[in-house]
Design a protein around this motif. Structure first.
Motif, PDB file in Angstrom:
ATOM      1  N   ARG A   6       1.003  -1.215   0.022  1.00 59.25           N
ATOM      2  CA  ARG A   6       0.003  -0.037  -0.078  1.00 59.25           C
ATOM      3  C   ARG A   6       1.029   1.069  -0.193  1.00 59.25           C
ATOM      4  O   ARG A   6       1.657   1.404   0.750  1.00 59.25           O
ATOM      5  CB  ARG A   6      -0.936   0.251   1.290  1.00 59.25           C
ATOM      6  N   LEU A  18       1.870   4.861   0.599  1.00 60.76           N
ATOM      7  CA  LEU A  18       1.474   5.915   1.706  1.00 60.76           C
ATOM      8  C   LEU A  18       1.744   7.166   0.653  1.00 60.76           C
ATOM      9  O   LEU A  18       2.952   7.541   0.369  1.00 60.76           O
ATOM     10  CB  LEU A  18       2.505   6.052   2.744  1.00 60.76           C
ATOM     11  N   ARG A  62       3.162   2.035  12.211  1.00 58.87           N
ATOM     12  CA  ARG A  62       3.600   3.653  12.017  1.00 58.87           C
ATOM     13  C   ARG A  62       4.819   3.619  11.173  1.00 58.87           C
ATOM     14  O   ARG A  62       5.577   2.822  11.444  1.00 58.87           O
ATOM     15  CB  ARG A  62       3.670   4.170  13.106  1.00 58.87           C
ATOM     16  N   TRP A 106       3.464   8.350   9.202  1.00 61.25           N
ATOM     17  CA  TRP A 106       2.366   7.937   8.772  1.00 61.25           C
ATOM     18  C   TRP A 106       1.523   7.195   9.946  1.00 61.25           C
ATOM     19  O   TRP A 106       2.220   6.148  10.161  1.00 61.25           O
ATOM     20  CB  TRP A 106       2.644   7.143   7.615  1.00 61.25           C
ATOM     21  N   ARG A 141      -1.308   4.870  11.624  1.00 63.41           N
ATOM     22  CA  ARG A 141      -2.047   3.772  11.243  1.00 63.41           C
ATOM     23  C   ARG A 141      -3.241   3.793  10.039  1.00 63.41           C
ATOM     24  O   ARG A 141      -3.510   3.216   9.068  1.00 63.41           O
ATOM     25  CB  ARG A 141      -2.644   2.999  12.250  1.00 63.41           C
ATOM     26  N   ASP A 142      -3.584   5.224  10.041  1.00 63.52           N
ATOM     27  CA  ASP A 142      -4.557   5.511   8.967  1.00 63.52           C
ATOM     28  C   ASP A 142      -3.957   5.676   7.703  1.00 63.52           C
ATOM     29  O   ASP A 142      -4.686   6.073   6.547  1.00 63.52           O
ATOM     30  CB  ASP A 142      -5.453   6.720   9.530  1.00 63.52           C
ATOM     31  N   GLY A 143      -2.555   5.923   7.431  1.00 62.74           N
ATOM     32  CA  GLY A 143      -1.840   6.051   6.237  1.00 62.74           C
ATOM     33  C   GLY A 143      -1.564   7.530   5.962  1.00 62.74           C
ATOM     34  O   GLY A 143      -0.935   7.793   4.958  1.00 62.74           O
ATOM     35  N   ARG A 144      -2.183   8.379   6.692  1.00 62.63           N
ATOM     36  CA  ARG A 144      -1.971   9.601   6.396  1.00 62.63           C
ATOM     37  C   ARG A 144      -0.485  10.458   7.042  1.00 62.63           C
ATOM     38  O   ARG A 144      -0.370  10.078   8.284  1.00 62.63           O
ATOM     39  CB  ARG A 144      -3.177  10.922   7.117  1.00 62.63           C
TER      40      ARG A 144
END
Length: 130
Positions: A7, A9, A27, A43, A45-48
């Motif tokens: 995935r 980021l 993270r 980043w 856990r939500d990837g932001r």
């Protein structure tokens, strides 16, 4: 990675390059380069991506989100300890001793090296975070 999926980021706005520095418990930390600077990011856990305030060179992260790295102090002699994106404390050179914290351990310690400013050799050093 067994049966895993990659995935990507996203970079923060204006970012065009990243040097990943660590990953722990979902993270990721890294140095993001923009046109006029580089800054530490985490980043979550939500990837932001979220900026690490005053974090010019983030080096490591533990499972609880404690980050260690160099701050934005112009002398390059100040290091920070963050809890995800909150700067909790700073560590600096003293008159007679240089420091270089590098690793954030899961047991709450920071490890790295320190040396005497009078030509001393680097020696392993541990700082306890409370």
């Amino acid at each position: 990675m067994k049966a895993g999926q990659a995935r990507a980021l996203p970079l923060p706005p204006g970012g065009y390059d990243v040097i990943n520095r660590g990953i722990s418990n979902g993270r990721v930390i890294g140095q993001v380069t923009t046109e006029d600077e580089f800054s530490g990011y985490v980043w979550d856990r939500d990837g932001r991506p979220r900026a690490v305030p005053r974090g010019d060179d983030v080096l490591d992260i533990n499972r609880n989100g404690r980050i260690v790295g160099r701050t934005d102090d112009e002398s390059w002699r100040e290091f920070g300890v963050w809890q995800v994106t909150t700067l909790e404390s700073t560590l600096s050179y003293t008159t007679g001793r240089g420091i270089e914290p590098q690793v954030s351990s899961d047991d709450g310690t920071i490890a790295g090296s320190s040396w005497s400013m009078n030509g001393g050799r680097p020696q392993p050093t541990v700082w306890r975070c409370r």
